[in-house]
Design a protein around this motif. Structure first.
Motif, PDB file in Angstrom:
ATOM      1  N   SER A  32       2.239   8.139 -14.736  1.00 31.34           N
ATOM      2  CA  SER A  32       0.803   8.293 -14.987  1.00 31.34           C
ATOM      3  C   SER A  32      -0.010   7.306 -14.153  1.00 31.34           C
ATOM      4  O   SER A  32       0.524   6.357 -13.576  1.00 31.34           O
ATOM      5  CB  SER A  32       0.512   8.046 -16.470  1.00 31.34           C
ATOM      6  N   ASP A  33      -1.316   7.532 -14.116  1.00 29.59           N
ATOM      7  CA  ASP A  33      -2.208   6.625 -13.387  1.00 29.59           C
ATOM      8  C   ASP A  33      -2.101   5.198 -13.922  1.00 29.59           C
ATOM      9  O   ASP A  33      -2.106   4.249 -13.154  1.00 29.59           O
ATOM     10  CB  ASP A  33      -3.659   7.097 -13.475  1.00 29.59           C
ATOM     11  N   GLU A  34      -1.996   5.064 -15.258  1.00 33.73           N
ATOM     12  CA  GLU A  34      -1.890   3.736 -15.859  1.00 33.73           C
ATOM     13  C   GLU A  34      -0.589   3.054 -15.429  1.00 33.73           C
ATOM     14  O   GLU A  34      -0.575   1.868 -15.123  1.00 33.73           O
ATOM     15  CB  GLU A  34      -1.953   3.816 -17.395  1.00 33.73           C
ATOM     16  N   GLU A  35       0.524   3.820 -15.416  1.00 31.63           N
ATOM     17  CA  GLU A  35       1.800   3.260 -14.982  1.00 31.63           C
ATOM     18  C   GLU A  35       1.753   2.859 -13.517  1.00 31.63           C
ATOM     19  O   GLU A  35       2.249   1.802 -13.135  1.00 31.63           O
ATOM     20  CB  GLU A  35       2.935   4.272 -15.194  1.00 31.63           C
ATOM     21  N   GLN A  36       1.123   3.698 -12.703  1.00 26.95           N
ATOM     22  CA  GLN A  36       1.009   3.378 -11.282  1.00 26.95           C
ATOM     23  C   GLN A  36       0.186   2.118 -11.074  1.00 26.95           C
ATOM     24  O   GLN A  36       0.550   1.260 -10.264  1.00 26.95           O
ATOM     25  CB  GLN A  36       0.370   4.547 -10.525  1.00 26.95           C
ATOM     26  N   ASP A  37      -0.928   1.986 -11.812  1.00 24.83           N
ATOM     27  CA  ASP A  37      -1.760   0.793 -11.691  1.00 24.83           C
ATOM     28  C   ASP A  37      -0.970  -0.457 -12.077  1.00 24.83           C
ATOM     29  O   ASP A  37      -1.039  -1.483 -11.404  1.00 24.83           O
ATOM     30  CB  ASP A  37      -3.010   0.904 -12.570  1.00 24.83           C
ATOM     31  N   GLU A  38      -0.216  -0.371 -13.178  1.00 24.96           N
ATOM     32  CA  GLU A  38       0.574  -1.509 -13.636  1.00 24.96           C
ATOM     33  C   GLU A  38       1.674  -1.853 -12.632  1.00 24.96           C
ATOM     34  O   GLU A  38       1.915  -3.021 -12.334  1.00 24.96           O
ATOM     35  CB  GLU A  38       1.199  -1.212 -15.008  1.00 24.96           C
ATOM     36  N   GLN A  39       2.329  -0.849 -12.074  1.00 23.52           N
ATOM     37  CA  GLN A  39       3.393  -1.096 -11.112  1.00 23.52           C
ATOM     38  C   GLN A  39       2.848  -1.688  -9.823  1.00 23.52           C
ATOM     39  O   GLN A  39       3.449  -2.590  -9.242  1.00 23.52           O
ATOM     40  CB  GLN A  39       4.171   0.194 -10.854  1.00 23.52           C
ATOM     41  N   GLN A  40       1.690  -1.194  -9.363  1.00 25.18           N
ATOM     42  CA  GLN A  40       1.069  -1.750  -8.161  1.00 25.18           C
ATOM     43  C   GLN A  40       0.684  -3.207  -8.404  1.00 25.18           C
ATOM     44  O   GLN A  40       0.864  -4.057  -7.533  1.00 25.18           O
ATOM     45  CB  GLN A  40      -0.162  -0.924  -7.762  1.00 25.18           C
ATOM     46  N   LYS A  41       0.194  -3.497  -9.607  1.00 25.97           N
ATOM     47  CA  LYS A  41      -0.160  -4.875  -9.968  1.00 25.97           C
ATOM     48  C   LYS A  41       1.090  -5.760  -9.954  1.00 25.97           C
ATOM     49  O   LYS A  41       1.063  -6.875  -9.437  1.00 25.97           O
ATOM     50  CB  LYS A  41      -0.809  -4.885 -11.355  1.00 25.97           C
ATOM     51  N   GLN A  42       2.217  -5.260 -10.518  1.00 21.09           N
ATOM     52  CA  GLN A  42       3.473  -6.019 -10.519  1.00 21.09           C
ATOM     53  C   GLN A  42       3.933  -6.311  -9.094  1.00 21.09           C
ATOM     54  O   GLN A  42       4.323  -7.443  -8.782  1.00 21.09           O
ATOM     55  CB  GLN A  42       4.574  -5.228 -11.228  1.00 21.09           C
TER      56      GLN A  42
ATOM     57  N   ASP B 188       1.369   3.634  -0.409  1.00 22.71           N
ATOM     58  CA  ASP B 188       0.686   4.831  -0.865  1.00 22.71           C
ATOM     59  C   ASP B 188       0.730   5.913   0.215  1.00 22.71           C
ATOM     60  O   ASP B 188       1.017   7.082  -0.074  1.00 22.71           O
ATOM     61  CB  ASP B 188      -0.762   4.508  -1.246  1.00 22.71           C
ATOM     62  N   GLU B 189       0.456   5.537   1.446  1.00 23.48           N
ATOM     63  CA  GLU B 189       0.502   6.492   2.565  1.00 23.48           C
ATOM     64  C   GLU B 189       1.881   7.120   2.698  1.00 23.48           C
ATOM     65  O   GLU B 189       2.021   8.289   3.028  1.00 23.48           O
ATOM     66  CB  GLU B 189       0.116   5.792   3.869  1.00 23.48           C
ATOM     67  N   PHE B 190       2.918   6.346   2.425  1.00 23.27           N
ATOM     68  CA  PHE B 190       4.278   6.836   2.552  1.00 23.27           C
ATOM     69  C   PHE B 190       4.792   7.517   1.278  1.00 23.27           C
ATOM     70  O   PHE B 190       5.934   7.946   1.219  1.00 23.27           O
ATOM     71  CB  PHE B 190       5.230   5.690   2.926  1.00 23.27           C
ATOM     72  N   GLY B 191       3.959   7.594   0.233  1.00 23.73           N
ATOM     73  CA  GLY B 191       4.346   8.313  -0.977  1.00 23.73           C
ATOM     74  C   GLY B 191       5.255   7.557  -1.926  1.00 23.73           C
ATOM     75  O   GLY B 191       5.907   8.156  -2.765  1.00 23.73           O
ATOM     76  N   TRP B 192       5.287   6.242  -1.801  1.00 21.07           N
ATOM     77  CA  TRP B 192       6.162   5.462  -2.676  1.00 21.07           C
ATOM     78  C   TRP B 192       5.412   4.824  -3.841  1.00 21.07           C
ATOM     79  O   TRP B 192       5.921   3.925  -4.497  1.00 21.07           O
ATOM     80  CB  TRP B 192       6.908   4.402  -1.866  1.00 21.07           C
ATOM     81  N   THR B 193       4.198   5.269  -4.123  1.00 20.06           N
ATOM     82  CA  THR B 193       3.478   4.743  -5.283  1.00 20.06           C
ATOM     83  C   THR B 193       3.255   5.819  -6.330  1.00 20.06           C
ATOM     84  O   THR B 193       2.523   5.611  -7.272  1.00 20.06           O
ATOM     85  CB  THR B 193       2.119   4.144  -4.871  1.00 20.06           C
ATOM     86  N   GLU B 194       3.892   6.944  -6.183  1.00 17.36           N
ATOM     87  CA  GLU B 194       3.719   8.055  -7.118  1.00 17.36           C
ATOM     88  C   GLU B 194       4.741   7.956  -8.233  1.00 17.36           C
ATOM     89  O   GLU B 194       5.749   8.651  -8.247  1.00 17.36           O
ATOM     90  CB  GLU B 194       3.840   9.376  -6.366  1.00 17.36           C
TER      91      GLU B 194
END
Length: 123
Positions: free
Chosen positions: A88-98, A79-85
């Protein structure tokens, strides 16, 4: 341009071989395409810490422009490095979970090389 591929380099699972394979593939593509690549590993502690703490360090610009990145560190730094953008918020949450699930799975089984991947959608 969106980030396309993130290799979560998990130590002792064949990650260095995957890095070499990615570099080889990008070298072959370089005759027709430009594929920006960046690699950052916590094992290079001084370089990693400088990149993490100094937002004006050149690593940030190289990382931002990369379509492909090899990353060996805690997921919280993505996240600090900008690689979690990604989307949408829902897609980001799902991708972070994966990503977390795959990292947990890799942590439990370090005897066989494995690759964690995530699918992103282009904006």
């Amino acid at each position: 341009k969106p980030h396309q591929f993130l290799h979560l380099h998990h130590m002792k699972t064949g990650g260095t071989s995957i890095d070499h394979m990615m570099k080889c593939a990008m070298k072959r593509l370089s005759t027709k395409y430009q594929v920006p690549y960046f690699s950052i590993h916590e094992c290079s502690r001084t370089k990693f810490q400088k990149c993490l703490e100094d937002r004006s360090d050149k690593c940030r610009f190289l990382m931002h422009d990369a379509a492909v990145m090899s990353f060996c560190s805690a997921l919280k730094h993505l996240d600090e490095f900008g690689w979690t953008e990604w989307g949408s918020d829902e897609e980001q949450d799902e991708q972070q979970k994966q990503l977390q699930e795959q990292q947990d799975e890799l942590s439990q089984n370090t005897t066989e090389p494995q690759v964690a991947t995530i699918t992103t959608t282009e904006k």
